[in-house]
Scaffold this motif. Structure first.
Motif, PDB file in Angstrom:
ATOM      1  N   ALA A  98      30.821  38.142  21.447  1.00 24.47           N
ATOM      2  CA  ALA A  98      32.107  37.940  21.616  1.00 24.47           C
ATOM      3  C   ALA A  98      32.579  36.454  21.349  1.00 24.47           C
ATOM      4  O   ALA A  98      33.679  36.222  20.900  1.00 24.47           O
ATOM      5  N   TYR A  99      31.748  35.536  22.177  1.00 27.51           N
ATOM      6  CA  TYR A  99      32.199  34.210  21.776  1.00 27.51           C
ATOM      7  C   TYR A  99      32.341  33.732  20.561  1.00 27.51           C
ATOM      8  O   TYR A  99      33.085  33.097  19.874  1.00 27.51           O
ATOM      9  N   GLU A 100      31.211  34.324  19.858  1.00 28.30           N
ATOM     10  CA  GLU A 100      30.870  33.873  18.192  1.00 28.30           C
ATOM     11  C   GLU A 100      31.932  34.496  17.450  1.00 28.30           C
ATOM     12  O   GLU A 100      32.635  33.966  16.621  1.00 28.30           O
ATOM     13  N   ALA A 101      32.381  35.735  17.832  1.00 29.60           N
ATOM     14  CA  ALA A 101      33.411  36.642  17.211  1.00 29.60           C
ATOM     15  C   ALA A 101      34.842  35.952  17.277  1.00 29.60           C
ATOM     16  O   ALA A 101      35.730  35.532  16.333  1.00 29.60           O
ATOM     17  N   VAL A 102      34.958  35.430  18.475  1.00 31.43           N
ATOM     18  CA  VAL A 102      36.380  35.054  18.835  1.00 31.43           C
ATOM     19  C   VAL A 102      36.608  33.673  18.234  1.00 31.43           C
ATOM     20  O   VAL A 102      37.560  33.273  17.813  1.00 31.43           O
ATOM     21  N   SER A 103      35.340  32.873  18.214  1.00 29.79           N
ATOM     22  CA  SER A 103      35.447  31.513  17.767  1.00 29.79           C
ATOM     23  C   SER A 103      35.742  31.531  16.058  1.00 29.79           C
ATOM     24  O   SER A 103      36.350  30.682  15.774  1.00 29.79           O
ATOM     25  N   ALA A 104      35.252  32.770  15.564  1.00 26.22           N
ATOM     26  CA  ALA A 104      35.581  32.743  14.056  1.00 26.22           C
ATOM     27  C   ALA A 104      36.980  33.161  13.669  1.00 26.22           C
ATOM     28  O   ALA A 104      37.557  32.483  12.928  1.00 26.22           O
ATOM     29  N   VAL A 105      37.281  33.857  14.712  1.00 28.30           N
ATOM     30  CA  VAL A 105      38.974  34.299  14.483  1.00 28.30           C
ATOM     31  C   VAL A 105      39.635  33.012  14.720  1.00 28.30           C
ATOM     32  O   VAL A 105      40.622  32.958  14.091  1.00 28.30           O
ATOM     33  N   ILE A 106      39.293  32.255  15.714  1.00 26.74           N
ATOM     34  CA  ILE A 106      40.255  31.064  16.036  1.00 26.74           C
ATOM     35  C   ILE A 106      40.027  29.983  14.733  1.00 26.74           C
ATOM     36  O   ILE A 106      41.183  29.578  14.108  1.00 26.74           O
ATOM     37  N   GLU A 107      38.996  29.904  14.161  1.00 27.72           N
ATOM     38  CA  GLU A 107      38.727  29.184  13.045  1.00 27.72           C
ATOM     39  C   GLU A 107      39.471  29.629  11.780  1.00 27.72           C
ATOM     40  O   GLU A 107      39.981  29.066  11.197  1.00 27.72           O
ATOM     41  N   ILE A 166      37.814  33.538  27.445  1.00 30.34           N
ATOM     42  CA  ILE A 166      38.850  33.046  26.755  1.00 30.34           C
ATOM     43  C   ILE A 166      39.121  31.633  27.412  1.00 30.34           C
ATOM     44  O   ILE A 166      39.645  30.979  26.825  1.00 30.34           O
ATOM     45  N   GLU A 167      39.028  31.254  28.757  1.00 33.05           N
ATOM     46  CA  GLU A 167      39.110  30.120  29.335  1.00 33.05           C
ATOM     47  C   GLU A 167      37.843  29.095  28.614  1.00 33.05           C
ATOM     48  O   GLU A 167      38.088  27.960  28.390  1.00 33.05           O
ATOM     49  N   LYS A 168      36.591  29.722  28.426  1.00 30.12           N
ATOM     50  CA  LYS A 168      35.785  28.875  27.875  1.00 30.12           C
ATOM     51  C   LYS A 168      36.260  28.325  26.360  1.00 30.12           C
ATOM     52  O   LYS A 168      35.718  27.222  26.064  1.00 30.12           O
ATOM     53  N   LEU A 169      37.009  28.909  25.631  1.00 30.59           N
ATOM     54  CA  LEU A 169      37.265  29.062  24.380  1.00 30.59           C
ATOM     55  C   LEU A 169      38.688  28.112  24.267  1.00 30.59           C
ATOM     56  O   LEU A 169      39.412  28.081  23.495  1.00 30.59           O
ATOM     57  N   GLU A 170      38.927  27.461  25.536  1.00 36.64           N
ATOM     58  CA  GLU A 170      40.057  26.501  25.740  1.00 36.64           C
ATOM     59  C   GLU A 170      41.613  27.123  25.670  1.00 36.64           C
ATOM     60  O   GLU A 170      42.491  26.450  25.427  1.00 36.64           O
ATOM     61  N   PHE A 171      41.432  28.586  26.082  1.00 43.33           N
ATOM     62  CA  PHE A 171      42.953  28.969  26.349  1.00 43.33           C
ATOM     63  C   PHE A 171      43.280  28.686  27.869  1.00 43.33           C
ATOM     64  O   PHE A 171      42.495  28.420  28.817  1.00 43.33           O
ATOM     65  N   THR A 172      44.652  28.538  28.114  1.00 44.90           N
ATOM     66  CA  THR A 172      45.198  28.027  29.303  1.00 44.90           C
ATOM     67  C   THR A 172      45.799  29.212  29.692  1.00 44.90           C
ATOM     68  O   THR A 172      46.851  30.043  29.054  1.00 44.90           O
ATOM     69  N   TYR A 221      47.226  34.277  28.182  1.00 44.96           N
ATOM     70  CA  TYR A 221      46.871  32.982  27.966  1.00 44.96           C
ATOM     71  C   TYR A 221      47.418  32.216  26.467  1.00 44.96           C
ATOM     72  O   TYR A 221      47.958  33.124  25.719  1.00 44.96           O
ATOM     73  N   PHE A 222      47.328  31.007  26.456  1.00 47.71           N
ATOM     74  CA  PHE A 222      47.963  30.356  25.269  1.00 47.71           C
ATOM     75  C   PHE A 222      46.853  29.206  24.829  1.00 47.71           C
ATOM     76  O   PHE A 222      46.334  28.544  25.637  1.00 47.71           O
ATOM     77  N   ARG A 223      46.798  28.933  23.338  1.00 49.72           N
ATOM     78  CA  ARG A 223      46.161  27.814  23.167  1.00 49.72           C
ATOM     79  C   ARG A 223      46.641  27.271  21.666  1.00 49.72           C
ATOM     80  O   ARG A 223      47.145  28.038  20.817  1.00 49.72           O
ATOM     81  N   ILE A 224      46.830  25.932  21.643  1.00 49.38           N
ATOM     82  CA  ILE A 224      46.945  25.202  20.290  1.00 49.38           C
ATOM     83  C   ILE A 224      45.652  25.283  19.750  1.00 49.38           C
ATOM     84  O   ILE A 224      44.847  24.634  20.043  1.00 49.38           O
ATOM     85  N   VAL A 225      45.848  25.519  18.214  1.00 47.81           N
ATOM     86  CA  VAL A 225      44.778  25.408  17.198  1.00 47.81           C
ATOM     87  C   VAL A 225      45.015  24.261  16.368  1.00 47.81           C
ATOM     88  O   VAL A 225      46.007  23.514  16.183  1.00 47.81           O
TER      89      VAL A 225
END
Length: 75
Positions: free
Chosen positions: A10-19, A45-51, A71-75
């Motif tokens: 899940a971490y890898e998948a969500v990281s790819a989506v963010i990128e 999601i918190e590990k992926l720097e969402f607030t 949750y929210f995150r600036i990219v």
């Protein structure tokens, strides 16, 4: 599948989506909505720097009523 839980997929998948959202779609921010009882998803999601922005009680999440964490995150 339960045997794959906690393996980092899940971490890898969500990281790819963010990128992809950042580099291809040129999005400036992302939002995530999570069932507030889903602790593993919230940790991810918190590990992926969402607030965490808010937790709204008794909200509609995919057709069911539950407390929803936004949750929210600036990219």
């Amino acid at each position: 599948m339960r045997e794959h839980w906690g393996c980092g997929f899940a971490y890898e998948a969500v990281s790819a989506v963010i990128e992809h959202c950042k580099s291809t779609l040129n999005l400036k921010c992302l939002f995530a909505t999570i069932d507030n009882k889903n602790m593993e998803s919230k940790k991810l999601i918190e590990k992926l720097e969402f607030t965490l922005v808010a937790v709204l009680p008794e909200s509609n999440l995919l057709g069911r009523v539950t407390d929803v964490a936004y949750y929210f995150r600036i990219v």
